[in-house]
Design a protein around this motif. Structure first.
Motif, PDB file in Angstrom:
ATOM      1  N   THR A 162      -4.597  -4.887   4.748  1.00  0.00           N
ATOM      2  CA  THR A 162      -4.044  -4.620   3.418  1.00  0.00           C
ATOM      3  C   THR A 162      -2.848  -5.512   3.111  1.00  0.00           C
ATOM      4  O   THR A 162      -2.717  -6.027   1.987  1.00  0.00           O
ATOM      5  N   ALA A 163      -1.977  -5.709   4.089  1.00  0.00           N
ATOM      6  CA  ALA A 163      -0.801  -6.565   3.861  1.00  0.00           C
ATOM      7  C   ALA A 163      -1.232  -7.989   3.521  1.00  0.00           C
ATOM      8  O   ALA A 163      -0.673  -8.629   2.616  1.00  0.00           O
ATOM      9  N   GLN A 180      -6.115   1.086  -1.422  1.00  0.00           N
ATOM     10  CA  GLN A 180      -5.241   0.723  -0.311  1.00  0.00           C
ATOM     11  C   GLN A 180      -4.035  -0.083  -0.797  1.00  0.00           C
ATOM     12  O   GLN A 180      -2.915   0.111  -0.328  1.00  0.00           O
ATOM     13  N   TYR A 185      -0.191   0.946  -0.366  1.00  0.00           N
ATOM     14  CA  TYR A 185       0.670  -0.013   0.329  1.00  0.00           C
ATOM     15  C   TYR A 185       1.922  -0.306  -0.493  1.00  0.00           C
ATOM     16  O   TYR A 185       3.039  -0.341   0.037  1.00  0.00           O
TER      17      TYR A 185
END
Length: 272
Positions: free
Chosen positions: A107-108, A150, A154
Motif C-alpha cells: 500500500t505504501a 487500502q 493508509y
C-alpha cells in the motif's frame, strides 16, 4: 429480426499462435486487441478514440488479471511505459522484469507511485499537447476497489490537521481519469468504480467496459447502453465487451507471463 451467425471459436485464443501474434503486431499505435467475438470480428480498444480508459469488472477468478496483462503488454510493445499496481503482489510478476514498467504491490508503494503520478500528470499537461516525444503511460490497477480502500485507510493513519480529507493518491487517480487524454495517460481499472470514491461521473471516462461473471445489477450500472444483461458463458476467457456500438461476446487473447516478458525483451523471437 435476423440473428447474427455465431462463429466456433477455439477454447483458448493463445498469443503463441503465429497468425494471432502477427495480427496484434500489425495494429496501429494506441490500439490493442481484446479478442475475437463470436461473430468472428476482432474486438479492440483504441485509446485515442472516445474516452481514453478501460474498465474491467469480473467476479473473482473471472480473468481480469489476464485482460490487464494482455492490454498492458500490447501498449508496451508499441513504446508505452506502464505503472502496474498489484495489491496481491503476485498477480503481475511479469512486470518486475521489464525496464519500462514500474511495479508496486504494498500500500505504501502504491500510494507513493500515485502521488508521483500526480506530478507527472502536471508535467505533461504543462507541455500543452507537445507530447510527441513523451511515451504513453498505462496505469494498470488490479483489484482496484480493494486498493482504493487500502489507500484511504493508509492516508488516515498519518493525515495531519490541515491535510485534505481524501487521500492524495486517490485524488491523483481521479485526476488521471479526467485529464488522461490530454496527457497521454490511460487507466486500466479492474473493479467497479464507486461514485463515493472517484466522483459521480467517473464511469463516463470508460468508453470500453469488459465484463465477465457479472450480476444483472452490475450490467445495468456499468453497461446501460447495451440493454438487458445477456446470457453469460462459463467458458474460460469469455467476456462481454461493451463499446459505443453495443456488446460483443468475445474470447480474449491469452498471454502468459513468460510470453509477455519474452515478447517485450526479444520482439524478434517468434517462438516466444
Amino acid at each position: 429480426m435476423k440473428k447474427t451467425a455465431q462463429t466456433a471459436l477455439p477454447k483458448m485464443l493463445s498469443f503463441s499462435a503465429s497468425d494471432l501474434r502477427e495480427q496484434i503486431e500489425a495494429l496501429p499505435e494506441a490500439t490493442a486487441l481484446i479478442g475475437i467475438s463470436t461473430t468472428g470480428r476482432a474486438i479492440a480498444v483504441d485509446l485515442d478514440a472516445e474516452a481514453p480508459h478501460v474498465l474491467v469488472c469480473t467476479a473473482s477468478g473471472g480473468g481480469s488479471t489476464t485482460i490487464l496483462r494482455s492490454l498492458t503488454a500490447q501498449f508496451l510493445h508499441q513504446g508505452a511505459h506502464a505503472l502496474v499496481l498489484d495489491p496481491k503482489r503476485i498477480s503481475h510478476l511479469w512486470a518486475k522484469a521489464l525496464p519500462t514498467v514500474t511495479h508496486r504491490g504494498n500500500t505504501a508503494g502504491i500510494h507513493d507511485a500515485l502521488v508521483h503520478l500526480a506530478d507527472e500528470l502536471k508535467r505533461r499537461l504543462y507541455l500543452n499537447g507537445e507530447l510527441d516525444d513523451v511515451p504513453r503511460l498505462i496505469v494498470a490497477i488490479d483489484e482496484a476497489n480493494t486498493t482504493l480502500r487500502q489507500l484511504a485507510r493508509y492516508w488516515e493513519t498519518f493525515r495531519r490537521k490541515g491535510n485534505p480529507k481524501t487521500s492524495p493518491a486517490i485524488t491523483a487517480l481521479e485526476d488521471a481519469l479526467w485529464a488522461g487524454r490530454a496527457a497521454r495517460v490511460h487507466v486500466l481499472f479492474d473493479g467497479r468504480p464507486h461514485a463515493t470514491v472517484l466522483g459521480p461521473q467517473t464511469r463516463e471516462q470508460f468508453a470500453t467496459v469488459i465484463l465477465a461473471r457479472f450480476t444483472a445489477d452490475t450490467w445495468r450500472r456499468l453497461a446501460p447502453i447495451a440493454g438487458p444483461a445477456p446470457k453469460q458463458s462459463s467458458h474460460l476467457g469469455r467476456f462481454h465487451v461493451v463499446q459505443h456500438d453495443g456488446a460483443h461476446e468475445t474470447q480474449a487473447v491469452l498471454m502468459t507471463d513468460a510470453e509477455v516478458v519474452n515478447w517485450l525483451t526479444d520482439p524478434e523471437d517468434n517462438e516466444s
